[in-house]
Scaffold this active site. Structure first.
Site, short mmCIF file in Angstrom:
data_model
loop_
_atom_site.label_atom_id
_atom_site.label_comp_id
_atom_site.label_asym_id
_atom_site.label_seq_id
_atom_site.Cartn_x
_atom_site.Cartn_y
_atom_site.Cartn_z
N ILE A 19 3.17 -17.50 -24.50
CA ILE A 19 4.41 -18.09 -24.00
C ILE A 19 5.33 -16.97 -23.47
O ILE A 19 5.97 -17.12 -22.43
CB ILE A 19 5.09 -18.91 -25.11
CG1 ILE A 19 4.28 -20.18 -25.37
CG2 ILE A 19 6.54 -19.22 -24.75
CD1 ILE A 19 4.77 -21.03 -26.51
N TYR A 154 0.92 -27.89 -39.94
CA TYR A 154 1.90 -26.86 -39.53
C TYR A 154 2.56 -26.23 -40.77
O TYR A 154 2.95 -25.08 -40.76
CB TYR A 154 2.93 -27.47 -38.58
CG TYR A 154 3.60 -26.44 -37.70
CD1 TYR A 154 2.86 -25.63 -36.85
CD2 TYR A 154 4.98 -26.28 -37.73
CE1 TYR A 154 3.47 -24.67 -36.05
CE2 TYR A 154 5.61 -25.34 -36.93
CZ TYR A 154 4.84 -24.54 -36.10
OH TYR A 154 5.47 -23.59 -35.32
N LYS A 161 10.16 -22.34 -39.16
CA LYS A 161 10.88 -22.69 -37.92
C LYS A 161 12.23 -23.34 -38.23
O LYS A 161 13.19 -23.16 -37.47
CB LYS A 161 10.03 -23.60 -37.04
CG LYS A 161 8.78 -22.94 -36.44
CD LYS A 161 9.09 -21.72 -35.59
CE LYS A 161 7.87 -21.26 -34.79
NZ LYS A 161 8.07 -19.91 -34.22
#
Ligand code: NAD
Length: 259
Positions: A19, A154, A161
């Protein structure tokens, strides 16, 4: 040429699927000078390739768990470039065994590693690089919707996060005094090196493609353009926010988990 005259450090390029590479490319296209780092010698060759493509003058070693490398990075940038206008933190890691199966089995060690590399690194980099960031500068980190919703496998990274997004809000206030902004960009799932560590990732990609309003997965080019916007003066009134570039997936309900 939205980024003309700006210089920025982009941390997190592993290869041309990263990314961070998408963001670097968009910034370069819009006239910015880009500076890159590489995590270790294993990744150096790939980062050098990207550096050649983007006409990057210097790449520096940086393992975010090594304070001395962060200090050395600041000194090198100051010497080679002077001050910078933007910083991209596109770094995350959790041990593979913590990204498969049940969250309840997360070890303290995996938790600490995920938090140190994926969250504390943003705080430490911001703290240590602040003296070389120009007024009006912009900082960007990468996040994922697993911070606010259950996403299969996740696990500890979802918790990391959530902490990362909260850190962005607190940092925004401290940095606001210096007219520097910080935001998080929440990308949809993309097949990268880091993503390959997440259990059943291809199922997540398929689910997202079917269930997002645009019926597609996002590309690193699309994430790159949104990232570039948040780093540019076009977003001068935006700070402390989580901006989604996930084909609208965050608008949808809970993903179903079929075991
Ligand atoms: P990637 O593997 O290309 O990038 C991850 C980067 O983290 C690599 O460059 C790696 O070298 C770096 N890194 C890991 N540990 C490090 C350490 N100790 N010191 C320095 N660097 C370290 O994968 P990516 O998907 O481009 O990930 C970039 C960011 O985007 C991460 O924060 C990730 O969580 C986030 N993100 C990814 C997705 C996705 O689906 N790929 C979705 C949303 C958010």
């Amino acid at each position: 040429m939205i980024m003309k005259g700006k210089k920025g450090l982009i941390i997190g390029v592993a290869n041309n699927r990263s990314i961070a590479y998408g963001i670097a490319k968009a910034c370069k296209r819009e006239g910015a000078e880009v500076i890159l780092t590489y995590q270790n010698d294993k990744l150096k060759k790939r980062v050098e390739k990207v550096a050649d493509e983007l006409e990057v003058k210097h790449i520096y070693p940086l393992d975010v768990t090594k304070e001395e490398e962060i200090n050395a990075l600041r000194e090198s940038i100051e010497k080679d470039y002077g001050k910078i206008d933007f910083l991209v933190h596109s770094v995350a890691f959790a041990p593979r065994e913590a990204l498969d199966g049940k969250f309840i089995n997360t070890s303290k060690e995996a938790f600490n590693i995920a938090m140190e590399i994926s969250v504390y690194s943003l705080i430490e980099l911001t703290q240590k690089l602040l003296p070389i960031i120009n007024e009006g500068g912009s900082i960007l980190t990468l996040t994922y919707i697993g911070s606010t919703r259950y996403i299969p496998h996740y696990n500890v990274m979802g918790v990391a996060k959530a902490a990362l997004e909260a850190s962005v809000r607190y940092l925004a206030v401290d940095l606001g005094e210096k007219k520097i902004r910080i935001n998080a960009l929440s990308a949809g799932p993309i097949k990268t090196l880091a993503a390959s560590g997440i259990g059943d990732f291809s199922e997540i990609l398929k689910y997202n493609e079917k269930n997002s309003p645009l019926r597609k997965n996002v590309t690193i080019e699309e994430v790159g353009n949104s990232g570039m916007y948040l780093l540019s003066d076009l977003s001068s009134g935006v700070t402390g926010e989580v901006h989604y570039v996930d084909a609208g997936y965050h608008l949808m309900g809970m993903p179903l988990y079929e075991d």
